[in-house]
Design an enzyme around this catalytic site. Structure first.
Site, mmCIF file in Angstrom:
data_model
loop_
_atom_site.group_PDB
_atom_site.id
_atom_site.type_symbol
_atom_site.label_atom_id
_atom_site.label_comp_id
_atom_site.label_asym_id
_atom_site.label_seq_id
_atom_site.Cartn_x
_atom_site.Cartn_y
_atom_site.Cartn_z
ATOM 1 C CD GLU A 115 -2.942 -1.142 2.305
ATOM 2 O OE1 GLU A 115 -2.512 -0.688 3.387
ATOM 3 O OE2 GLU A 115 -4.064 -1.655 2.179
ATOM 4 C CD GLU A 146 4.282 -21.220 11.448
ATOM 5 O OE1 GLU A 146 4.306 -21.507 12.650
ATOM 6 O OE2 GLU A 146 3.421 -20.488 10.931
#
Length: 332
Positions: A115, A146
């Protein structure tokens, strides 16, 4: 206990010693034992009977719990502000902010990074989001991604993380191996390390020069950290990028004058903003923006100082892009 704020070789020795302890604990501790010690994994007594509530009661309960988040984030204000200044300093020397995380934490980092270009007219490489499992992990879970600290080292090496960058390791649990591996690698190349977790005494702390830990308490659905912990994470990331961008002159007052108008909504916003700031009709603002290649900040200087776009850009560069330092007008 917060690690001391040291500099130079003393810092490396101190953190290297603790990092070894942290890695040893990760290797030998039983996962079930570690989870039992995490605030984010605890059972919330307020929602113990949530499966017997009506839809309205569920919504109200979630909202009541969400109301606690802002206060938790506020307890970390000084550390967030410290990180903002460090990030802004790196931006001024062409450094980067890199977010690293897995699952929800990784997705929030990628979201915040993505953004920045339309909001602040930044190049895509200025704020980077790295997620365990790569782009595919944005839309679906990648099993086991992960659990491998070496994957983070590989991913950060690929983007050439350096001592001119800030790495924010995001792990609401504070124990994600991928994030721990990334912070270790960041320290080895001299990057500034920032940890973000919703558990106060977590394994990110000894690896982080700045540790941000808003403790939001147990989730409404136990262990579902996309809820309060996820919201707190998003709030902190908002502050990090927005605060740093403001500090390097990406706004004028509270106006996003460096917006990149990539769609009709942002084009209209740019016209309106320019019209209001310099006091000209929308039609004239549109013409001025066209002349300045859509750059609101440049257009303001062109109009207020009666100079060419090229001269306006040079003048802005002379004040590091801070429009207010040119004293062209006073924003409302």
């Amino acid at each position: 206990m917060n690690p001391p704020r040291l500099t130079g070789a003393a810092t490396l020795l101190y953190f290297d010693a603790i990092s070894f302890v942290a890695v040893r604990e990760i290797t030998h501790a039983k996962p079930s034992t570690m989870l039992n010690q995490l605030t984010t994994e605890a059972s919330n007594p307020a929602s113990a009977q949530i499966d017997s509530l009506s839809a309205l009661q569920i919504v109200q309960l979630i909202n009541q719990q969400d109301a606690l988040i802002a206060a938790a984030v506020n307890t970390q204000a000084e550390r967030i502000a410290e990180a903002v200044d460090v990030i802004a300093d790196k931006f001024r020397s062409n450094g980067r902010l890199v977010y690293l995380g897995a699952g929800t934490s990784g997705r929030l980092g990628v979201l915040d990074a993505s953004e920045c270009p339309p909001t602040f007219r930044t190049p895509p490489e200025m704020v980077v989001g790295v997620i365990a499992g790569g782009p595919e992990a944005l839309t679906r879970a990648i099993e086991g991604a992960e659990d491998h600290p070496e994957f983070a080292k590989r991913d950060l090496a690929e983007i050439k993380l350096s001592d001119n960058d800030v790495l924010v390791g995001i792990a609401t649990s504070g124990r994600t191996p991928y994030v721990i591996g990334g912070l270790q690698y960041a320290r080895s190349v001299g990057a500034v390390t920032v940890g973000l977790s919703c558990n106060p005494n977590c394994q990110l702390r000894p690896l982080s020069q700045i540790m941000i830990a808003p403790v939001v308490g147990p989730e409404v659905v136990s262990g579902s950290t996309r809820l309060k912990a996820g919201t707190a994470t998003k709030m902190v990331l908002n502050m990090l990028t927005t605060g740093a961008m403001i500090r390097i002159g990406k706004t004028y007052g509270n106006r996003m004058v460096d917006v990149r108008a990539t769609n009709e909504k942002l084009v209209a916003r740019s016209r309106q903003m320019l019209s209001e700031i310099v006091g000209i009709p929308i039609e004239q603002a549109e013409q001025l923006l066209h002349r300045c290649e859509g750059e609101v900040k440049t257009a303001i200087v062109v109009h207020m100082r009666d100079v060419s776009p090229q001269t306006a850009r040079r003048q802005l560069a002379g004040v590091d892009g801070h429009l207010s330092r040119l004293r062209v007008s006073s924003p409302e």
